[in-house]
Scaffold this active site. Sequence first.
Site, PDB file in Angstrom:
ATOM      1  N   HIS A   1       7.216 -83.606  45.794  1.00  0.00           N
ATOM      2  CA  HIS A   1       6.746 -84.854  46.386  1.00  0.00           C
ATOM      3  C   HIS A   1       5.465 -84.668  47.185  1.00  0.00           C
ATOM      4  O   HIS A   1       5.142 -85.479  48.050  1.00  0.00           O
ATOM      5  CB  HIS A   1       7.826 -85.460  47.299  1.00  0.00           C
ATOM      6  CG  HIS A   1       9.096 -85.768  46.588  1.00  0.00           C
ATOM      7  ND1 HIS A   1      10.174 -84.902  46.579  1.00  0.00           N
ATOM      8  CD2 HIS A   1       9.464 -86.833  45.834  1.00  0.00           C
ATOM      9  CE1 HIS A   1      11.150 -85.428  45.854  1.00  0.00           C
ATOM     10  NE2 HIS A   1      10.748 -86.599  45.385  1.00  0.00           N
TER      11      HIS A   1
ATOM     12  N   PRO B   1     -29.858 -73.486  27.005  1.00  0.00           N
ATOM     13  CA  PRO B   1     -29.427 -72.135  27.368  1.00  0.00           C
ATOM     14  C   PRO B   1     -29.460 -71.150  26.207  1.00  0.00           C
ATOM     15  O   PRO B   1     -29.741 -69.971  26.399  1.00  0.00           O
ATOM     16  CB  PRO B   1     -28.003 -72.349  27.887  1.00  0.00           C
ATOM     17  CG  PRO B   1     -27.577 -73.667  27.338  1.00  0.00           C
ATOM     18  CD  PRO B   1     -28.807 -74.495  27.227  1.00  0.00           C
TER      19      PRO B   1
END
Length: 546
Positions: A218, A530
């Site tokens: 919870h 790249p």
Amino acid sequence: MKHFFNRRETIVTEALDGLLLTSGKGRLARLDSFPDIKVILRADWDRSKVAIISGGGAGHEPSHAGFVGRGMLTAAVSGEIFASPSVDAVLTAIRAVTGQKGALLIVKNYTGDRLNFGLAGEKARAEGFDVEMVIVADDIALPGINQPRGVAGTLFVHKIAGYHAERGEDLKTVAARAKSAAGDIVSLGMSLSTCSVPGQAHADRLGANEGELGLGIHGEPGAERIALQPVADIVATMVARLSAALGDVSDHALLINNLGAVPPLEMAVIANAVLSSTLGGRVRLIIGPAPLMTALNMNGFSLSLIPLDADREAALRSEVEPHAWMPAVERSEIEIIAAPRAAGGLVAEGAAGDHAGNRRLITTLCEHLISLQDELNRLDSRVGDGDTGSTVATGARSLLARLDTLPLDRPPALLAAIGDILGTSMGGSSGVLLSIFFTAAGKALADKPDISAALLAGLDRMTFYGGARVGDRTMIDALSPALHALSSGGIAGAAKAAASGAEATKTMTKAGAGRASYVGERDLAGVADPGAVAVAAAFAVAAGLA
């Protein structure tokens, strides 16, 4: 944190309706008490057997409604997110599905659930229903606590109780089997971040290098904070605590539960760590890894174990209708089958050979590409999926690791061998493209001893299969001008052409190939490709050694 929802007030009912709409015709239904009372039940239920009822707050999906169906739950009662359903909701579910054989309530050990399910059970008994309740308290995070929490081990109880109920056994027997199972289950959780509730502001209480061990479902704090560490070390800590709580039984079922946000890749790493640990030898059945009892989007997992006997094994192996349940599989060792070896070709023509110049070139070039890993990843994170540097570095490390096995003194075989290594180790399209390039270049060089022509032949095959051309914002923008300049300008001219080609990609605001083709102009502007940068770096190293 961002979430997909309409209104917080309706998120649970809309989610339950989504489950119903996707569960298949005739399997599930809901009572007409929506939205105040949210009960999902078997559409085919005839009340002739013991009804198995469970539930709790929402946010644990697929629990609990996802496990309604033949062989598991008869009905699930849902509250709002992390809130227990009301007494009236539980009582309504009992009335809806309980026949002469009675009903078993399976409740996780949280105060709200115990009270609401307990009072509903008492009221149902007063109305003449035969009702029993089993409380699951499987969490071992806080030793000696009076009321341990009920967590994912509850699913073992759902499965075992559902099995015996489906067989037509009476309530006393079903309840006894469920209570026995609940008393033997141990569970422990671990998370790297807290969950985020839709519609509420989120504040993560953990630091960048912290995790929580022994937490509930919870969003509550764990039993302790621990430093971020390799998963093998985290699992070792959990295994030690779980093993201490297991007793002497040698055979167990293990449930590996994703608390909501752990990627499947990482869950598989966790599974490997657990089953490779000292606990692995005590596991015979495995359920998961899968999200079975979650805590919304908590980035964590839990491990639950139950000792096996013949009855429990039969129950856990039995087939069920709910789609969310993962069938139990038997623990087995990894089977390894020998991979076929190439019977011929350039690479197989001889043993390794040495050449000081080629050894120096490959070593220096690979070490430089490895040093660029972070920079290339940074560039790729802006125009792709952020892994170019890692992919290139992986290929470079593989070449260095096998340097002493390469035919360094035979250029055609050397190019072919490099193609084989990169095609196997790099992965992704770049690895395949470079493998095509070096493989084709090696074949061309064997036919005609002209390195410039051979490399251009490799480029031709690479562009044919890959489909990219100069101007498409890929490594080709650096590689093509470099190779065309090589024959006339030498390696220095090739390096200059490669650098110019890589720089030119900064002005290309539309990519014609690769993942960058899905990226908008604004994000591409000013960012070099790249792959082209890596090619330019490789030629710069070669020129520096010439």
